[in-house]
Design an enzyme around this catalytic site. Sequence first.
Site, PDB file in Angstrom:
ATOM      1  N   LYS A  69       0.820  -1.134   0.090  1.00 26.65           N
ATOM      2  CA  LYS A  69      -0.035   0.053   0.091  1.00 26.65           C
ATOM      3  C   LYS A  69       1.019   1.297   0.086  1.00 26.65           C
ATOM      4  CE  LYS A  69      -2.211  -1.350   3.619  1.00 26.65           C
ATOM      5  NZ  LYS A  69      -1.771  -2.717   3.928  1.00 26.65           N
ATOM      6  N   THR A  70       1.940   1.255   0.813  1.00 23.08           N
ATOM      7  CA  THR A  70       2.881   2.474   0.877  1.00 23.08           C
ATOM      8  C   THR A  70       3.420   2.628  -0.185  1.00 23.08           C
ATOM      9  OG1 THR A  70       2.926   2.062   3.204  1.00 23.08           O
ATOM     10  CG2 THR A  70       4.506   3.657   2.234  1.00 23.08           C
ATOM     11  N   ASP A 114      -1.654   6.660   6.130  1.00 24.43           N
ATOM     12  CA  ASP A 114      -1.742   5.289   6.284  1.00 24.43           C
ATOM     13  C   ASP A 114      -2.676   5.067   7.501  1.00 24.43           C
ATOM     14  OD1 ASP A 114      -0.859   2.743   6.138  1.00 24.43           O
ATOM     15  OD2 ASP A 114       0.838   2.961   7.119  1.00 24.43           O
ATOM     16  N   THR A 163      -6.155  -1.384   6.704  1.00 20.39           N
ATOM     17  CA  THR A 163      -6.248  -2.772   6.879  1.00 20.39           C
ATOM     18  C   THR A 163      -7.370  -3.270   7.151  1.00 20.39           C
ATOM     19  OG1 THR A 163      -5.467  -2.456   9.153  1.00 20.39           O
ATOM     20  CG2 THR A 163      -3.801  -3.228   7.603  1.00 20.39           C
ATOM     21  N   ARG A 222       6.423  -8.110   2.046  1.00 20.74           N
ATOM     22  CA  ARG A 222       7.404  -7.623   3.070  1.00 20.74           C
ATOM     23  C   ARG A 222       8.230  -8.977   3.692  1.00 20.74           C
ATOM     24  NH1 ARG A 222       4.559  -4.083   6.714  1.00 20.74           N
ATOM     25  NH2 ARG A 222       5.334  -2.336   5.303  1.00 20.74           N
TER      26      ARG A 222
HETATM   27  P1  ADP Z   1       1.949  -1.833   3.246  1.00 25.56           P
HETATM   28  O1  ADP Z   1       2.073  -0.213   3.081  1.00 25.56           O
HETATM   29  O2  ADP Z   1       0.783  -2.672   2.518  1.00 25.56           O
HETATM   30  O3  ADP Z   1       2.305  -2.445   4.523  1.00 25.56           O
HETATM   31  P2  ADP Z   1       4.494  -1.616   1.834  1.00 25.56           P
HETATM   32  O4  ADP Z   1       4.049  -0.931   0.673  1.00 25.56           O
HETATM   33  O5  ADP Z   1       5.202  -1.061   3.150  1.00 25.56           O
HETATM   34  O6  ADP Z   1       3.401  -2.713   2.307  1.00 25.56           O
HETATM   35  O7  ADP Z   1       5.249  -2.801   1.337  1.00 25.56           O
HETATM   36  C1  ADP Z   1       6.412  -3.547   2.139  1.00 25.56           C
HETATM   37  C2  ADP Z   1       7.659  -3.999   1.230  1.00 25.56           C
HETATM   38  O8  ADP Z   1       7.368  -5.052   0.397  1.00 25.56           O
HETATM   39  C3  ADP Z   1       8.187  -2.881   0.436  1.00 25.56           C
HETATM   40  O9  ADP Z   1       9.241  -2.290   0.937  1.00 25.56           O
HETATM   41  C4  ADP Z   1       8.440  -3.395  -0.840  1.00 25.56           C
HETATM   42  O10 ADP Z   1      10.063  -3.591  -1.110  1.00 25.56           O
HETATM   43  C5  ADP Z   1       7.677  -4.772  -0.872  1.00 25.56           C
HETATM   44  N1  ADP Z   1       6.587  -4.922  -1.982  1.00 25.56           N
HETATM   45  C6  ADP Z   1       5.479  -4.583  -1.560  1.00 25.56           C
HETATM   46  N2  ADP Z   1       4.544  -4.928  -2.663  1.00 25.56           N
HETATM   47  C7  ADP Z   1       5.599  -5.146  -3.686  1.00 25.56           C
HETATM   48  C8  ADP Z   1       5.220  -5.298  -5.241  1.00 25.56           C
HETATM   49  N3  ADP Z   1       3.903  -5.667  -5.645  1.00 25.56           N
HETATM   50  N4  ADP Z   1       6.698  -5.803  -5.833  1.00 25.56           N
HETATM   51  C9  ADP Z   1       7.760  -5.772  -5.395  1.00 25.56           C
HETATM   52  N5  ADP Z   1       7.913  -5.188  -3.942  1.00 25.56           N
HETATM   53  C10 ADP Z   1       6.769  -5.118  -3.269  1.00 25.56           C
END
Ligand code: ADP
Length: 344
Positions: A69-70, A114, A163, A222
């Site tokens: 998401k981030t 977030d 979430t 992640r």
């Molecule tokens: P969320 O905000 O949903 O908790 P993040 O965007 O922080 O998740 O993602 C966590 C890590 O996973 C990021 O640092 C990234 O490196 C990796 N990641 C997430 N989605 C992908 C994707 N589709 N392709 C490659 N790496 C990804």
Amino acid sequence: MADDRDVTSPDALDDSELAIEGALRPGSLAEFVGQQKVRGQLQLLLDAARIQQRPADHILLAGPPGLGKTTLAMIVAHESERPLRMSSGPAIQHAGDLAALLSSLTPGEVLFIDEIHRMARSAEEMLYLAMEDFRIDIMVGKGAGATSIPLDLAPFTLVGATTRSGLLPNPLRDRFGFTAHLEYYEPEELERVIARSADKLGVRLGEAQRAEIARRSRGTPRIANRLLRRVRDWALVKSGGGEAALADVRAALELYDVDEIGLDRLDRAVLDALVRRFRGGPVGLSTLAVAVGEESDTVESVVEPYLVRIGYMGRTPRGRVATPEAYAHLGIAHPDGALHLDDL
Ligand code: ADP
């Protein structure tokens, strides 16, 4: 936090962890692995905004932690060549916090909030008007003498992440032009994430090694990246090189107590309580959460979606139930007459 959840927790942990994540984050939609549908939808939305030279519609990203998401919020800003401002629901505890944030945005800025479901109620109400009309009303004074002063805002794009999209009030949810529901990743997609990250980290991995890590990553990029880093450490320390053999992968994951399908301590505790203590259910979410000493919210948004997705747990109107697959995973005989999902 140094418990055994670390390595398989889908949550980002601390600043150093976040810095490493930053280095592995894909920078464009083309580099973003998987979520094909969402990528196509976002691309269209961004292209339309670019043609009309206006900020993109507001976007809500929903899904469990660690699915990107981030990363997508950063990509939205990057692809629309706009600056990005980052905040989070827990940081916005008063309408005034939000007013300060919104009034300082520059035209076209992308605002990422977030955990938007954790924002204060009063701020939520201010956000409705801001999203719709790029305007807020600021209350001055108290009681009978209070007046509201309208303030125009620069147009912006809000990217909200949650979430728990079910916790967002409808009026807020309705004001997003597009809601993306992120899904857990397939093993092949995680293998691609791992291949890309391995390149960046300078560790050589064969196909079998990538598949082994992917299988144990709980559908979450992640976690895949984190397990990869532990495998890299193992190869470095134990085999003295940048190449990780399958034995290195298995040994490293064993050391960190990652089970063969990637369930972590909390996942296993929930399954165990459901099967042993509550005899397979049905049991209510809060009772289950208390039994494992966790917040209901964490069990509901982090643990449950994955267990349901892999078919180990069912959600029924009468409560949570364990499936025969869950019994098999724990190595416990499935009692005759135990509840089956189809019976409920
Ligand atoms: P969320 O905000 O949903 O908790 P993040 O965007 O922080 O998740 O993602 C966590 C890590 O996973 C990021 O640092 C990234 O490196 C990796 N990641 C997430 N989605 C992908 C994707 N589709 N392709 C490659 N790496 C990804």
